[in-house]
Every structure is written in C-alpha cells, then in structure tokens.
Write a protein that holds these residues in place. Structure first.
Motif, PDB file in Angstrom:
ATOM      1  N   GLY A  57      22.774  45.323  49.755  1.00  0.00           N
ATOM      2  CA  GLY A  57      24.195  45.243  49.467  1.00  0.00           C
ATOM      3  C   GLY A  57      25.000  46.184  50.340  1.00  0.00           C
ATOM      4  O   GLY A  57      24.451  47.029  51.058  1.00  0.00           O
ATOM      5  N   ALA A  58      26.301  46.050  50.280  1.00  0.00           N
ATOM      6  CA  ALA A  58      27.191  46.906  51.061  1.00  0.00           C
ATOM      7  C   ALA A  58      27.186  48.322  50.493  1.00  0.00           C
ATOM      8  O   ALA A  58      27.216  48.526  49.276  1.00  0.00           O
ATOM      9  CB  ALA A  58      28.601  46.346  51.065  1.00  0.00           C
ATOM     10  N   GLN A  59      27.142  49.286  51.373  1.00  0.00           N
ATOM     11  CA  GLN A  59      27.198  50.693  50.972  1.00  0.00           C
ATOM     12  C   GLN A  59      28.630  51.074  50.604  1.00  0.00           C
ATOM     13  O   GLN A  59      29.597  50.533  51.147  1.00  0.00           O
ATOM     14  CB  GLN A  59      26.709  51.573  52.126  1.00  0.00           C
ATOM     15  N   MET A  60      28.759  52.011  49.707  1.00  0.00           N
ATOM     16  CA  MET A  60      30.075  52.528  49.343  1.00  0.00           C
ATOM     17  C   MET A  60      30.764  53.123  50.571  1.00  0.00           C
ATOM     18  O   MET A  60      30.144  53.844  51.357  1.00  0.00           O
ATOM     19  CB  MET A  60      29.914  53.609  48.273  1.00  0.00           C
ATOM     20  N   LEU A  61      32.037  52.811  50.737  1.00  0.00           N
ATOM     21  CA  LEU A  61      32.799  53.428  51.814  1.00  0.00           C
ATOM     22  C   LEU A  61      32.950  54.918  51.532  1.00  0.00           C
ATOM     23  O   LEU A  61      33.213  55.333  50.399  1.00  0.00           O
ATOM     24  CB  LEU A  61      34.171  52.770  51.941  1.00  0.00           C
ATOM     25  N   HIS A  62      32.791  55.726  52.574  1.00  0.00           N
ATOM     26  CA  HIS A  62      32.804  57.176  52.384  1.00  0.00           C
ATOM     27  C   HIS A  62      33.226  57.859  53.678  1.00  0.00           C
ATOM     28  O   HIS A  62      33.307  57.233  54.738  1.00  0.00           O
ATOM     29  CB  HIS A  62      31.416  57.672  51.961  1.00  0.00           C
ATOM     30  N   ARG A  63      33.476  59.155  53.574  1.00  0.00           N
ATOM     31  CA  ARG A  63      33.781  59.991  54.735  1.00  0.00           C
ATOM     32  C   ARG A  63      32.629  60.976  54.905  1.00  0.00           C
ATOM     33  O   ARG A  63      32.267  61.691  53.967  1.00  0.00           O
ATOM     34  CB  ARG A  63      35.093  60.750  54.536  1.00  0.00           C
ATOM     35  N   ASP A  64      32.053  61.054  56.093  1.00  0.00           N
ATOM     36  CA  ASP A  64      30.881  61.901  56.301  1.00  0.00           C
ATOM     37  C   ASP A  64      31.167  63.380  56.078  1.00  0.00           C
ATOM     38  O   ASP A  64      30.255  64.147  55.753  1.00  0.00           O
ATOM     39  CB  ASP A  64      30.328  61.699  57.712  1.00  0.00           C
ATOM     40  N   ARG A  65      32.404  63.801  56.234  1.00  0.00           N
ATOM     41  CA  ARG A  65      32.737  65.211  56.050  1.00  0.00           C
ATOM     42  C   ARG A  65      32.481  65.673  54.616  1.00  0.00           C
ATOM     43  O   ARG A  65      32.452  66.873  54.338  1.00  0.00           O
ATOM     44  CB  ARG A  65      34.187  65.480  56.442  1.00  0.00           C
ATOM     45  N   GLY A  66      32.264  64.743  53.714  1.00  0.00           N
ATOM     46  CA  GLY A  66      32.006  65.093  52.328  1.00  0.00           C
ATOM     47  C   GLY A  66      30.740  65.900  52.116  1.00  0.00           C
ATOM     48  O   GLY A  66      30.567  66.505  51.048  1.00  0.00           O
ATOM     49  N   VAL A  67      29.833  65.933  53.101  1.00  0.00           N
ATOM     50  CA  VAL A  67      28.602  66.708  52.913  1.00  0.00           C
ATOM     51  C   VAL A  67      28.889  68.199  52.762  1.00  0.00           C
ATOM     52  O   VAL A  67      28.058  68.943  52.234  1.00  0.00           O
ATOM     53  CB  VAL A  67      27.596  66.482  54.067  1.00  0.00           C
ATOM     54  N   VAL A  98      36.947  59.276  59.013  1.00  0.00           N
ATOM     55  CA  VAL A  98      37.248  57.855  58.844  1.00  0.00           C
ATOM     56  C   VAL A  98      36.340  57.251  57.766  1.00  0.00           C
ATOM     57  O   VAL A  98      35.160  57.595  57.653  1.00  0.00           O
ATOM     58  CB  VAL A  98      37.089  57.103  60.184  1.00  0.00           C
ATOM     59  N   LEU A  99      36.894  56.356  56.958  1.00  0.00           N
ATOM     60  CA  LEU A  99      36.106  55.656  55.945  1.00  0.00           C
ATOM     61  C   LEU A  99      35.174  54.647  56.613  1.00  0.00           C
ATOM     62  O   LEU A  99      35.581  53.899  57.507  1.00  0.00           O
ATOM     63  CB  LEU A  99      37.028  54.922  54.970  1.00  0.00           C
ATOM     64  N   HIS A 100      33.931  54.615  56.147  1.00  0.00           N
ATOM     65  CA  HIS A 100      32.957  53.680  56.713  1.00  0.00           C
ATOM     66  C   HIS A 100      31.789  53.536  55.743  1.00  0.00           C
ATOM     67  O   HIS A 100      31.668  54.285  54.767  1.00  0.00           O
ATOM     68  CB  HIS A 100      32.444  54.186  58.068  1.00  0.00           C
ATOM     69  N   GLY A 101      30.905  52.600  56.014  1.00  0.00           N
ATOM     70  CA  GLY A 101      29.704  52.407  55.209  1.00  0.00           C
ATOM     71  C   GLY A 101      28.905  51.238  55.750  1.00  0.00           C
ATOM     72  O   GLY A 101      29.434  50.371  56.450  1.00  0.00           O
ATOM     73  N   GLY A 102      27.625  51.221  55.437  1.00  0.00           N
ATOM     74  CA  GLY A 102      26.783  50.110  55.861  1.00  0.00           C
ATOM     75  C   GLY A 102      27.238  48.803  55.238  1.00  0.00           C
ATOM     76  O   GLY A 102      27.754  48.772  54.118  1.00  0.00           O
ATOM     77  N   GLY A 103      27.030  47.714  55.964  1.00  0.00           N
ATOM     78  CA  GLY A 103      27.440  46.408  55.468  1.00  0.00           C
ATOM     79  C   GLY A 103      26.345  45.704  54.684  1.00  0.00           C
ATOM     80  O   GLY A 103      25.193  46.149  54.643  1.00  0.00           O
ATOM     81  N   GLU A 104      26.708  44.604  54.066  1.00  0.00           N
ATOM     82  CA  GLU A 104      25.753  43.779  53.324  1.00  0.00           C
ATOM     83  C   GLU A 104      24.946  42.925  54.297  1.00  0.00           C
ATOM     84  O   GLU A 104      25.508  42.324  55.224  1.00  0.00           O
ATOM     85  CB  GLU A 104      26.507  42.875  52.348  1.00  0.00           C
TER      86      GLU A 104
END
Length: 286
Positions: free
Chosen positions: A115-125, A191-197
């Motif tokens: 499934g598609a991954q949740m959109l997120h910002r990598d800086r959140g780590v 930037v918001l991004h995430g893996g696709g389905e």
C-alpha cells in the motif's frame, strides 16, 4: 495529479539547487548506465533476498529494506560521491553547515500489493524542535528499476516544503516521481513525500542515499554500519563524507582506550587512518 520537474543528466548543481528550492524535489534523468544498474543489482540482491519484510505500515508489510550500503556495495560508494549529486548536496546545505555528511543508506524493494506509505517529512527524525529556517537534508532515491505510478513510484508534493506544517495536500497536488531506471529523485527534508502503492506483480527497487548537516546526528550510525576495519579501505573523501572527520573545530575527536600512555588523545578521526590505503579494487567513478 501534479507534475514533478525533470532535468537532463548534463544539468548543473545550480540548476538542481534552484529546482529544489522552488519545488522541493527534482528528477535527473538517465544518470546511470545499464552496466552500473546491473552491478548494483548483483551486489544488493543477496541482501534483499535474505531480508524480511517490514513489520509496520510505515516500513511496509510487503517492502524490504537493507542498510550498510557503503560497507556492502562498492557501487553504492560511487553513487554517494557522484560528482553532480554530491556537489549539489554540498551547495544546497552550505547555508546551514560547514560540511554535509552521509545521513543514511538503504536499498528499498517495494513488493507487489504494497500500500501507499503515509506522506511525511524526513526532518521529523529529529523531532519538532529544529526550526524550519534550517533545511536539514538533501535526499536521493536512485531508481534501479523503472518507477511508475502503478509499481509504487515515490509520491511527492511539490512546493509543500513552504507550507504550514499541518496543511494536507489534495489528490491533485501529489506528484508521482515516475522515472526510468538509472534516474534519480532529489528532494529536501521538508517536502511531503512517501512510497507509492504497488499494484503490479513486480518489485520497485531504489537506492536511498541521504545527506545532512555535519552537526546533526545521522539516522544510520555509519561507524557501526561501516566500522573502522572496513572504512580503512575506503577513499578518504568517502570516509570524511561518512563522518570520519571533525565536524568543526572539535566535534568528533577521539581518544584511544587502553593502558596509560598508549595511543592518542583528543585526535581527529583521520589520524586513525594515517597508514591506511584505499582498496585497490574500488571501482572507478560513475
């Protein structure tokens, strides 16, 4: 659906930095040849085959992820120091640090039915305390297979690095980072991004090599993933990129444990490798 800017392989670091500043991400087409792609597949496939899929929705229940690419894959080392990409990363992050460093390395295989991954910002780590005025990352996803909307191409929201933190995109604001194998997606940490389905029967495979500021903690512990006994055979430029160097006047010194009077005190990491020579089997630059 939104579109993402593509640039040719003969583009410049200036053009890349301008594109990321404007859109949050950009694709460089056809940067790797088929021989390099084949070698990467040969180096990484045994580890991907031996790896279990993820155990949560974010990692992906049908997605495999492996790290330690600098230690495991000589060709990944070439990607990490690719002249165009490394120069663009250094230039893009220069306002916020003295030097950039390798943040983490992964190979990711998104399997059929993921499934598609949740959109997120990598800086959140790093949590929420780091001001948005500081850009934290320059990230890369190298396509080992074609990335298509159907097989899970990375979803990215152009311009979202300038949005208020809580704003969510509409469907028509999300772009699919479709690109041919050998191309690379470059984007920042905001930037918001995430893996696709992945609705196909084929894997979507990419190599992720992310860079960050030399004063921030790396997401992948490079000194455990690629310890000194392996790092001593690497090119000094690559070792420094991994963090085997001072991150400023005093950040990152070491002292030798052992008997009194033995070893060194408060030395820069480079001193550990004074008598080391790069591995003669290292491949040529990409």
């Amino acid at each position: 659906m939104s579109d993402l800017l593509h640039l040719p392989a003969n583009t410049t670091p200036d053009a890349i930095c301008d594109a990321i500043a404007e859109h949050g991400g950009v694709i460089i087409d056809d940067l790797l040849d088929i021989e390099t792609l084949t070698t990467l597949e040969e180096e990484l496939r045994p580890y991907l085959e031996a790896c279990a899929s993820g155990t949560n929705a974010f990692a992906g229940f049908r997605t495999k992820r492996i790290g330690a690419l600098i230690a495991r894959s000589p060709t990944s080392r070439r990607l990490a120091t690719h002249p165009l990409v490394a120069s663009a990363s250094s230039q893009y992050l220069a306002p916020y640090c003295d030097h950039h460093q390798l943040h983490f390395s992964q190979a990711v295989a998104i399997g059929k039915g993921e499934g598609a991954q949740m959109l997120h910002r990598d800086r959140g780590v790093w949590g929420s305390t780091l001001t948005r005025a500081v850009e934290t990352q320059f990230s890369t996803i190298w396509a080992l297979t074609d990335f298509t909307h159907e097989n899970g191409a990375t979803r990215i929201v152009p311009g979202s690095h300038r949005w208020e933190k809580d704003r969510q995109p509409t469907d028509d604001e999300i772009a699919s980072a479709e690109m041919r194998a050998g191309s690379v997606l470059l984007y920042n940490g905001t930037v918001l991004h995430g893996g696709g389905e992945n609705t196909t029967i084929h894997e979507r495979v990419g190599v992720l090599l992310h860079y960050t500021l030399n004063w921030l903690r790396q997401e992948e512990n490079q000194y455990l993933s690629c310890p000194p006994e392996i790092a001593k055979g690497l090119d000094p430029e690559l070792r420094a990129l991994m963090g085997y160097t001072l991150g400023g006047p005093v950040l990152g010194f070491y002292s030798t444990p052992g008997a009194p009077g033995e070893g060194v005190e408060l030395a820069p990491p480079e001193q550990l490798f004074e008598n080391a020579t790069p591995d003669a089997t290292e491949p040529d630059a990409v």
